[in-house]
Design a protein around this motif. Structure first.
Motif, PDB file in Angstrom:
ATOM      1  N   MET A 178       0.812  -1.190   0.000  1.00 38.89           N
ATOM      2  CA  MET A 178       0.000   0.000   0.000  1.00 38.89           C
ATOM      3  C   MET A 178       0.858   1.258   0.000  1.00 38.89           C
ATOM      4  O   MET A 178       0.413   2.282  -0.470  1.00 38.89           O
ATOM      5  CB  MET A 178      -0.898   0.032   1.239  1.00 38.89           C
ATOM      6  CG  MET A 178      -2.063  -0.921   1.248  1.00 38.89           C
ATOM      7  SD  MET A 178      -3.469  -0.419   0.264  1.00 38.89           S
ATOM      8  CE  MET A 178      -4.004   1.075   1.011  1.00 38.89           C
ATOM      9  N   ALA A 179       2.044   1.174   0.516  1.00 39.81           N
ATOM     10  CA  ALA A 179       2.870   2.371   0.647  1.00 39.81           C
ATOM     11  C   ALA A 179       3.174   3.015  -0.705  1.00 39.81           C
ATOM     12  O   ALA A 179       3.250   4.230  -0.805  1.00 39.81           O
ATOM     13  CB  ALA A 179       4.159   2.042   1.375  1.00 39.81           C
ATOM     14  N   GLN A 180       3.338   2.212  -1.748  1.00 40.63           N
ATOM     15  CA  GLN A 180       3.676   2.755  -3.056  1.00 40.63           C
ATOM     16  C   GLN A 180       2.468   2.865  -3.983  1.00 40.63           C
ATOM     17  O   GLN A 180       2.601   3.283  -5.121  1.00 40.63           O
ATOM     18  CB  GLN A 180       4.746   1.891  -3.709  1.00 40.63           C
ATOM     19  CG  GLN A 180       6.040   1.899  -2.947  1.00 40.63           C
ATOM     20  CD  GLN A 180       7.076   0.991  -3.598  1.00 40.63           C
ATOM     21  OE1 GLN A 180       6.855   0.420  -4.647  1.00 40.63           O
ATOM     22  NE2 GLN A 180       8.211   0.860  -2.953  1.00 40.63           N
ATOM     23  N   ALA A 181       1.305   2.497  -3.499  1.00 40.20           N
ATOM     24  CA  ALA A 181       0.104   2.551  -4.326  1.00 40.20           C
ATOM     25  C   ALA A 181      -0.375   3.985  -4.481  1.00 40.20           C
ATOM     26  O   ALA A 181      -0.194   4.813  -3.598  1.00 40.20           O
ATOM     27  CB  ALA A 181      -0.995   1.709  -3.689  1.00 40.20           C
ATOM     28  N   SER A 182      -0.977   4.245  -5.627  1.00 39.29           N
ATOM     29  CA  SER A 182      -1.569   5.563  -5.833  1.00 39.29           C
ATOM     30  C   SER A 182      -3.092   5.406  -5.787  1.00 39.29           C
ATOM     31  O   SER A 182      -3.624   4.307  -5.967  1.00 39.29           O
ATOM     32  CB  SER A 182      -1.128   6.153  -7.164  1.00 39.29           C
ATOM     33  OG  SER A 182      -1.685   5.411  -8.222  1.00 39.29           O
ATOM     34  N   TRP A 183      -3.782   6.521  -5.561  1.00 36.28           N
ATOM     35  CA  TRP A 183      -5.240   6.452  -5.485  1.00 36.28           C
ATOM     36  C   TRP A 183      -5.842   5.958  -6.795  1.00 36.28           C
ATOM     37  O   TRP A 183      -6.930   5.388  -6.811  1.00 36.28           O
ATOM     38  CB  TRP A 183      -5.823   7.804  -5.095  1.00 36.28           C
ATOM     39  CG  TRP A 183      -5.893   7.975  -3.618  1.00 36.28           C
ATOM     40  CD1 TRP A 183      -5.181   8.857  -2.869  1.00 36.28           C
ATOM     41  CD2 TRP A 183      -6.708   7.241  -2.694  1.00 36.28           C
ATOM     42  NE1 TRP A 183      -5.493   8.715  -1.534  1.00 36.28           N
ATOM     43  CE2 TRP A 183      -6.435   7.725  -1.407  1.00 36.28           C
ATOM     44  CE3 TRP A 183      -7.634   6.210  -2.832  1.00 36.28           C
ATOM     45  CZ2 TRP A 183      -7.059   7.231  -0.274  1.00 36.28           C
ATOM     46  CZ3 TRP A 183      -8.247   5.713  -1.698  1.00 36.28           C
ATOM     47  CH2 TRP A 183      -7.967   6.215  -0.441  1.00 36.28           C
ATOM     48  N   SER A 184      -5.173   6.141  -7.898  1.00 35.91           N
ATOM     49  CA  SER A 184      -5.712   5.671  -9.177  1.00 35.91           C
ATOM     50  C   SER A 184      -5.760   4.138  -9.234  1.00 35.91           C
ATOM     51  O   SER A 184      -6.484   3.568 -10.054  1.00 35.91           O
ATOM     52  CB  SER A 184      -4.888   6.204 -10.344  1.00 35.91           C
ATOM     53  OG  SER A 184      -3.576   5.692 -10.302  1.00 35.91           O
ATOM     54  N   GLU A 185      -5.015   3.470  -8.367  1.00 33.66           N
ATOM     55  CA  GLU A 185      -4.999   2.005  -8.322  1.00 33.66           C
ATOM     56  C   GLU A 185      -6.011   1.446  -7.323  1.00 33.66           C
ATOM     57  O   GLU A 185      -6.221   0.242  -7.262  1.00 33.66           O
ATOM     58  CB  GLU A 185      -3.597   1.513  -7.950  1.00 33.66           C
ATOM     59  CG  GLU A 185      -2.553   1.894  -8.977  1.00 33.66           C
ATOM     60  CD  GLU A 185      -1.131   1.637  -8.516  1.00 33.66           C
ATOM     61  OE1 GLU A 185      -0.919   1.363  -7.326  1.00 33.66           O
ATOM     62  OE2 GLU A 185      -0.232   1.724  -9.354  1.00 33.66           O
ATOM     63  N   VAL A 186      -6.635   2.310  -6.529  1.00 35.85           N
ATOM     64  CA  VAL A 186      -7.581   1.878  -5.508  1.00 35.85           C
ATOM     65  C   VAL A 186      -9.001   2.072  -6.005  1.00 35.85           C
ATOM     66  O   VAL A 186      -9.360   3.140  -6.483  1.00 35.85           O
ATOM     67  CB  VAL A 186      -7.369   2.676  -4.202  1.00 35.85           C
ATOM     68  CG1 VAL A 186      -8.416   2.304  -3.165  1.00 35.85           C
ATOM     69  CG2 VAL A 186      -5.969   2.443  -3.653  1.00 35.85           C
ATOM     70  N   ASP A 187      -9.809   1.010  -5.907  1.00 33.66           N
ATOM     71  CA  ASP A 187     -11.236   1.096  -6.217  1.00 33.66           C
ATOM     72  C   ASP A 187     -11.967   1.017  -4.878  1.00 33.66           C
ATOM     73  O   ASP A 187     -12.087  -0.059  -4.290  1.00 33.66           O
ATOM     74  CB  ASP A 187     -11.654  -0.052  -7.130  1.00 33.66           C
ATOM     75  CG  ASP A 187     -13.103   0.039  -7.580  1.00 33.66           C
ATOM     76  OD1 ASP A 187     -13.936   0.599  -6.821  1.00 33.66           O
ATOM     77  OD2 ASP A 187     -13.405  -0.449  -8.676  1.00 33.66           O
ATOM     78  N   VAL A 188     -12.406   2.173  -4.389  1.00 35.20           N
ATOM     79  CA  VAL A 188     -13.032   2.245  -3.066  1.00 35.20           C
ATOM     80  C   VAL A 188     -14.351   1.477  -3.056  1.00 35.20           C
ATOM     81  O   VAL A 188     -14.659   0.787  -2.079  1.00 35.20           O
ATOM     82  CB  VAL A 188     -13.253   3.718  -2.644  1.00 35.20           C
ATOM     83  CG1 VAL A 188     -13.985   3.812  -1.326  1.00 35.20           C
ATOM     84  CG2 VAL A 188     -11.907   4.436  -2.553  1.00 35.20           C
ATOM     85  N   ASP A 189     -15.124   1.563  -4.128  1.00 32.19           N
ATOM     86  CA  ASP A 189     -16.415   0.874  -4.176  1.00 32.19           C
ATOM     87  C   ASP A 189     -16.259  -0.642  -4.110  1.00 32.19           C
ATOM     88  O   ASP A 189     -17.014  -1.317  -3.415  1.00 32.19           O
ATOM     89  CB  ASP A 189     -17.186   1.249  -5.443  1.00 32.19           C
ATOM     90  CG  ASP A 189     -17.575   2.713  -5.466  1.00 32.19           C
ATOM     91  OD1 ASP A 189     -17.782   3.293  -4.380  1.00 32.19           O
ATOM     92  OD2 ASP A 189     -17.669   3.278  -6.572  1.00 32.19           O
ATOM     93  N   LYS A 246     -13.473  -2.070  -3.053  1.00 30.17           N
ATOM     94  CA  LYS A 246     -12.507  -2.317  -1.974  1.00 30.17           C
ATOM     95  C   LYS A 246     -11.350  -3.191  -2.474  1.00 30.17           C
ATOM     96  O   LYS A 246     -11.021  -4.222  -1.902  1.00 30.17           O
ATOM     97  CB  LYS A 246     -13.177  -2.960  -0.766  1.00 30.17           C
ATOM     98  CG  LYS A 246     -14.222  -2.073  -0.138  1.00 30.17           C
ATOM     99  CD  LYS A 246     -14.869  -2.731   1.038  1.00 30.17           C
ATOM    100  CE  LYS A 246     -15.993  -1.863   1.552  1.00 30.17           C
ATOM    101  NZ  LYS A 246     -16.846  -2.556   2.485  1.00 30.17           N
ATOM    102  N   THR A 247     -10.738  -2.742  -3.590  1.00 27.41           N
ATOM    103  CA  THR A 247      -9.604  -3.460  -4.152  1.00 27.41           C
ATOM    104  C   THR A 247      -8.475  -2.506  -4.528  1.00 27.41           C
ATOM    105  O   THR A 247      -8.695  -1.320  -4.757  1.00 27.41           O
ATOM    106  CB  THR A 247      -9.997  -4.240  -5.428  1.00 27.41           C
ATOM    107  OG1 THR A 247     -10.508  -3.331  -6.388  1.00 27.41           O
ATOM    108  CG2 THR A 247     -10.995  -5.341  -5.138  1.00 27.41           C
ATOM    109  N   LEU A 248      -7.292  -3.053  -4.577  1.00 27.45           N
ATOM    110  CA  LEU A 248      -6.108  -2.369  -5.070  1.00 27.45           C
ATOM    111  C   LEU A 248      -5.629  -3.173  -6.267  1.00 27.45           C
ATOM    112  O   LEU A 248      -5.431  -4.386  -6.157  1.00 27.45           O
ATOM    113  CB  LEU A 248      -5.021  -2.333  -3.996  1.00 27.45           C
ATOM    114  CG  LEU A 248      -3.622  -1.949  -4.446  1.00 27.45           C
ATOM    115  CD1 LEU A 248      -3.578  -0.482  -4.848  1.00 27.45           C
ATOM    116  CD2 LEU A 248      -2.611  -2.246  -3.370  1.00 27.45           C
TER     117      LEU A 248
END
Length: 50
Positions: free
Chosen positions: A1-12, A14-16
């Motif tokens: 998660m430390a190197q992930a960007s918000w563009s890689e996260v799907d909040v709806d 709940k995936t990276l």
């Protein structure tokens, strides 16, 4: 998660999703996220996304 960007996260969903370009296998890697992980990510970046 430390190197992930918000563009890689799907909040709806709940995936990276780690793009294939950053993964040795050459395929996208989808990681399920818990509510705690999403909260921690928001808190760590100061981002107030839902």
């Amino acid at each position: 998660m430390a190197q992930a960007s918000w563009s890689e996260v799907d909040v709806d969903r709940k995936t990276l999703t780690v793009p294939a370009a950053r993964f040795k296998s050459g395929r996208d890697h989808v990681v399920p996220l818990t509510e705690e992980a999403l909260f921690s990510r928001r808190r760590g970046t100061g981002d107030d996304r839902p």
